[in-house]
Design an enzyme around this catalytic site. Structure first.
Site, PDB file in Angstrom:
ATOM      1  N   HIS A  17      45.607  25.348  33.032  1.00 12.00           N
ATOM      2  CA  HIS A  17      46.396  26.362  32.331  1.00 12.00           C
ATOM      3  C   HIS A  17      47.873  26.189  32.635  1.00 12.00           C
ATOM      4  CE1 HIS A  17      46.887  28.592  36.014  1.00 12.00           C
ATOM      5  NE2 HIS A  17      45.582  28.810  36.139  1.00 12.00           N
ATOM      6  N   HIS A  20      49.005  25.539  36.312  1.00  9.71           N
ATOM      7  CA  HIS A  20      48.768  24.171  36.791  1.00  9.71           C
ATOM      8  C   HIS A  20      49.776  23.224  36.136  1.00  9.71           C
ATOM      9  CE1 HIS A  20      44.418  25.787  36.615  1.00  9.71           C
ATOM     10  NE2 HIS A  20      44.808  25.887  37.875  1.00  9.71           N
ATOM     11  N   CYS A 125      35.710  37.197  51.315  1.00 11.03           N
ATOM     12  CA  CYS A 125      35.967  37.341  49.875  1.00 11.03           C
ATOM     13  C   CYS A 125      35.490  36.077  49.174  1.00 11.03           C
ATOM     14  CB  CYS A 125      37.445  37.579  49.584  1.00 11.03           C
ATOM     15  SG  CYS A 125      37.792  37.504  47.816  1.00 11.03           S
ATOM     16  N   CYS A 128      38.323  34.195  47.237  1.00 10.71           N
ATOM     17  CA  CYS A 128      39.271  33.440  48.072  1.00 10.71           C
ATOM     18  C   CYS A 128      38.566  32.340  48.855  1.00 10.71           C
ATOM     19  CB  CYS A 128      39.965  34.332  49.094  1.00 10.71           C
ATOM     20  SG  CYS A 128      40.929  35.648  48.392  1.00 10.71           S
ATOM     21  N   CYS A 142      40.219  43.035  48.168  1.00 10.34           N
ATOM     22  CA  CYS A 142      41.042  41.833  48.210  1.00 10.34           C
ATOM     23  C   CYS A 142      42.147  41.990  47.158  1.00 10.34           C
ATOM     24  CB  CYS A 142      40.190  40.609  47.876  1.00 10.34           C
ATOM     25  SG  CYS A 142      41.194  39.206  47.373  1.00 10.34           S
ATOM     26  N   HIS A 145      41.642  39.446  44.143  1.00  8.87           N
ATOM     27  CA  HIS A 145      40.465  39.494  43.274  1.00  8.87           C
ATOM     28  C   HIS A 145      39.988  40.908  42.967  1.00  8.87           C
ATOM     29  CE1 HIS A 145      40.552  35.385  44.915  1.00  8.87           C
ATOM     30  NE2 HIS A 145      40.199  35.076  43.687  1.00  8.87           N
ATOM     31  N   LYS A 294      49.824  39.462  34.602  1.00  9.35           N
ATOM     32  CA  LYS A 294      49.195  38.373  35.331  1.00  9.35           C
ATOM     33  C   LYS A 294      48.284  37.602  34.373  1.00  9.35           C
ATOM     34  CE  LYS A 294      46.479  37.316  39.282  1.00  9.35           C
ATOM     35  NZ  LYS A 294      45.767  37.524  40.436  1.00  9.35           N
ATOM     36  N   LYS A 297      41.633  35.187  33.054  1.00  9.11           N
ATOM     37  CA  LYS A 297      40.577  34.939  32.093  1.00  9.11           C
ATOM     38  C   LYS A 297      40.061  36.265  31.528  1.00  9.11           C
ATOM     39  CE  LYS A 297      37.121  31.310  32.100  1.00  9.11           C
ATOM     40  NZ  LYS A 297      36.206  30.526  32.893  1.00  9.11           N
TER      41      LYS A 297
HETATM   42  N1  MSP Z   1      42.219  23.921  45.216  1.00 11.77           N
HETATM   43  C1  MSP Z   1      43.251  24.728  45.734  1.00 11.77           C
HETATM   44  C2  MSP Z   1      44.411  23.893  46.235  1.00 11.77           C
HETATM   45  C3  MSP Z   1      44.068  22.867  47.259  1.00 11.77           C
HETATM   46  S1  MSP Z   1      45.426  21.883  47.652  1.00 11.77           S
HETATM   47  C4  MSP Z   1      44.983  21.034  49.003  1.00 11.77           C
HETATM   48  C5  MSP Z   1      43.763  25.671  44.653  1.00 11.77           C
HETATM   49  N2  MSP Z   1      43.520  25.327  43.378  1.00 11.77           N
HETATM   50  S2  MSP Z   1      44.005  26.164  42.095  1.00 11.77           S
HETATM   51  O1  MSP Z   1      43.367  25.544  40.966  1.00 11.77           O
HETATM   52  O2  MSP Z   1      43.767  27.543  42.267  1.00 11.77           O
HETATM   53  O3  MSP Z   1      45.505  25.883  41.952  1.00 11.77           O
HETATM   54  C6  MSP Z   1      46.478  26.683  42.534  1.00 11.77           C
HETATM   55  C7  MSP Z   1      47.812  26.165  42.108  1.00 11.77           C
HETATM   56  O4  MSP Z   1      47.895  26.173  40.667  1.00 11.77           O
HETATM   57  C8  MSP Z   1      49.011  26.981  42.536  1.00 11.77           C
HETATM   58  O5  MSP Z   1      49.426  26.720  43.854  1.00 11.77           O
HETATM   59  C9  MSP Z   1      50.022  26.512  41.515  1.00 11.77           C
HETATM   60  O6  MSP Z   1      50.410  25.210  41.778  1.00 11.77           O
HETATM   61  C10 MSP Z   1      49.203  26.521  40.250  1.00 11.77           C
HETATM   62  N3  MSP Z   1      49.162  27.847  39.646  1.00 11.77           N
HETATM   63  C11 MSP Z   1      48.046  28.571  39.356  1.00 11.77           C
HETATM   64  N4  MSP Z   1      48.418  29.705  38.704  1.00 11.77           N
HETATM   65  C12 MSP Z   1      49.753  29.761  38.581  1.00 11.77           C
HETATM   66  C13 MSP Z   1      50.656  30.620  37.927  1.00 11.77           C
HETATM   67  N5  MSP Z   1      50.280  31.692  37.293  1.00 11.77           N
HETATM   68  N6  MSP Z   1      51.965  30.293  37.958  1.00 11.77           N
HETATM   69  C14 MSP Z   1      52.412  29.155  38.571  1.00 11.77           C
HETATM   70  N7  MSP Z   1      51.581  28.314  39.171  1.00 11.77           N
HETATM   71  C15 MSP Z   1      50.255  28.609  39.285  1.00 11.77           C
HETATM   72  O7  MSP Z   1      44.389  26.651  44.995  1.00 11.77           O
END
Ligand code: MSP
Length: 527
Positions: A17, A20, A125, A128, A142, A145, A294, A297
């Protein structure tokens, strides 16, 4: 010199999304920028594939965890090239090499006494995938969540993180740039004022089998962070491949604030315990919200990068995300603002400067760069502004202040547009006595364009490449060489005028609504 930058490895229980995409775009921009500065660069991204949540998501999709992770991991891998994100390596935590490295590190840390077995009881949780402290709860729930954690009591393996607390505080204090921006460094230091607890690093196989088995106890698998964080080492060939020696000393991680604690606390202490130097820097950005809400989904407002690319093009999406967010702070995403920026900054300002300059060169100079005469005061001012822009751009890019770097570039773009109006080349062209002035004006304009293109190489790689082609510039850009005035050789043939950034009409851009009532069509995504 080497430069190694990572994205987090993304969980495969959700599709790619906007959030990412932002992290991955910034990583790509910084890597392209460093390449332009002459560094040897390694960009690593990938997917985090173990854990309860993945098992549940696979079940819901009617697939085995293996089939499911293969599918979603591929979706991430295929999405990044659409946004012109070029990774040097895409790691999966299910890769055999990664599994071996994790087990090797576990054995090492266990044998030196930093892992012990103990009973643990706490509030867990599911979302998390970790135990929460009472203090972290908001109204018993939490905060991320919004569910009450469950009381879980079980025997598990623990990493002696507390042993490294003093070292970590000292390291952060001695290295002011270890965690940036400063607000996150302060957050970590204030968290470290309280005694640090040891970290639970396992799950019994009775509860979870989809994980890396502990090499010293087959009744347990590794808990998610002791698996995931190690990707940053396993991906570059830890412990003994040349890539590891080359890139690890230059390692920098890019994350959002949600995973600050694992990266700023767990990871450096793990590295310390295994006898590996800490990474060089941790860059932390804020969160994208969608129309002030925020992204989630359940609300139905998740923005998918594939849809954005289809509607606005990769260059505009990249430009917009970098221009709109102050690195470190939260920002709000809306397709109206994206469209407005595309029309005003790209189509009007940059697009017009380019197409007017190309048209005038074709008309008044046979499509070739003319030889300039002496510079007038106005020419000198434009030149000084363009060179100042290059310096400012560097300072801001080095500081991850992408919005300010782009502001500096756009100030010069609008100055150049005004310069066209005040110098009115079409008037000069009517007067044979003004031929040298006309040549100088056109020369100055194309020098500005050339410098602007250099700044855009990391930001909008596809558009920059097209512009380079039009300006007759070939090969990789060397920033140090290119950031000077007067490199255009008179006589260089320039391309025909084109509209590189067409304006979007009223109706366009409606498909990606990023809203609740009008869901995004599935497109190439997993539906
Ligand atoms: N798998 C773990 C990370 C392990 S790293 C050794 C994880 N994955 S995640 O799919 O949840 O990705 C989190 C990351 O996605 C955030 O740190 C950021 O880089 C990005 N983002 C997810 N949602 C976001 C926003 N709404 N806004 C900006 N970045 C965001 O955590």
């Amino acid at each position: 010199m080497s430069f190694y930058l990572t994205t987090p490895i993304y969980y495969v229980n959700a599709e790619p999304h906007l959030g990412h995409a932002y992290t991955s775009i910034v990583t790509d921009v910084v890597c392209r920028y460093q390449r332009m500065l002459g560094e040897e660069v390694w960009l690593q991204t990938g997917t985090d594939e173990h854990g309860d949540k993945v098992v549940q998501a696979a079940k819901a999709a009617g697939m085995s965890p293996r089939e499911y992770t293969d599918k979603i991991s591929a979706l991430f891998r295929e999405t990044w090239p659409l946004l012109d994100i070029e990774a040097d390596f895409f790691i999966r935590t299910t890769d055999q090499r990664h599994v071996e490295v994790v087990q090797r590190i576990l054995t090492k840390v266990y044998e030196q006494g930093d892992i012990y077995f103990s009973e643990y009881s706490g509030l867990y949780c599911q979302g998390c995938e970790r135990f929460l402290t009472e203090k972290e709860l908001v109204e018993g729930k939490c905060p991320d969540h919004l569910v009450e954690p469950t009381q879980v009591s079980e025997k598990n393996y623990f990493f002696r993180m507390s042993k490294y607390q003093d070292w970590l505080i000292d390291h952060i204090q001695k290295h002011p740039e270890f965690i940036t921006p400063e607000r996150y460094r302060n957050e970590v230091l204030s968290f470290l004022k309280e005694p640090l607890e040891d970290l639970c690093i396992s799950r019994p196989v009775s509860r979870l089998t989809w994980g890396i088995p502990l090499p010293f106890d087959p009744g347990f698998v590794t808990y998610v962070w002791f698996d995931a964080l190690i990707n940053y080492l396993s991906g570059i060939g830890y412990p003994d491949e040349p890539q590891f020696y080359k890139f690890w000393p230059a390692a920098e991680h890019l994350i959002a604030k949600d995973i600050l604690k694992p990266h700023a606390v767990y990871w450096p202490t793990m590295l310390r315990s295994m006898g590996v130097e800490p990474f060089r820097k941790l860059h932390v950005h804020g969160y994208w919200r969608v129309n002030e809400t925020k992204m989630s989904k359940s609300i139905g407002n998740v923005v998918h990068p594939q849809d954005l690319v289809q509607e606005y093009g990769s260059d505009a999406v990249r430009y917009f995300l970098l221009r709109e967010m102050t690195f470190g702070l939260d920002a709000s995403f809306g397709t109206e603002t994206l469209k407005a920026r595309k029309n005003s900054d790209l189509a009007n300002d940059l697009g017009n400067l380019l197409s007017r300059s190309l048209t005038m060169l074709e008309k008044f100079s046979d499509g070739c760069i003319p030889a300039p005469g002496p510079l007038s005061e106005q020419d000198k001012e434009l030149k000084a502004a363009a060179l100042a822009m290059m310096a400012e751009y560097r300072t801001h890019m080095d500081a991850f202040a992408f919005n300010r770097a782009l502001q500096a570039v756009w100030e010069v773009i609008s100055r150049a547009n005004k310069y066209i109006v005040t110098n009115a080349p079409w008037e000069l062209a009517k007067n044979p006595a003004a031929a040298e002035t006309l040549a100088t004006v056109l020369y100055c304009l194309f020098e500005v364009l050339r410098l602007v293109v250099v700044t855009l190489v990391p930001i909008m790689p596809a558009a920059a490449k097209k512009m380079q082609g039009l300006l007759g510039l070939t090969g990789a850009v060397d920033f140090h060489r290119a950031a000077q005035w007067g490199l255009f050789k008179p006589g260089t043939a320039i391309g025909k005028p084109i509209a590189l950034f067409p304006r979007m009409g009223e109706k366009e851009g409606k498909r990606v609504t990023a809203g609740v009532s009008d869901p995004v069509p599935p497109g190439s995504r997993l539906s």
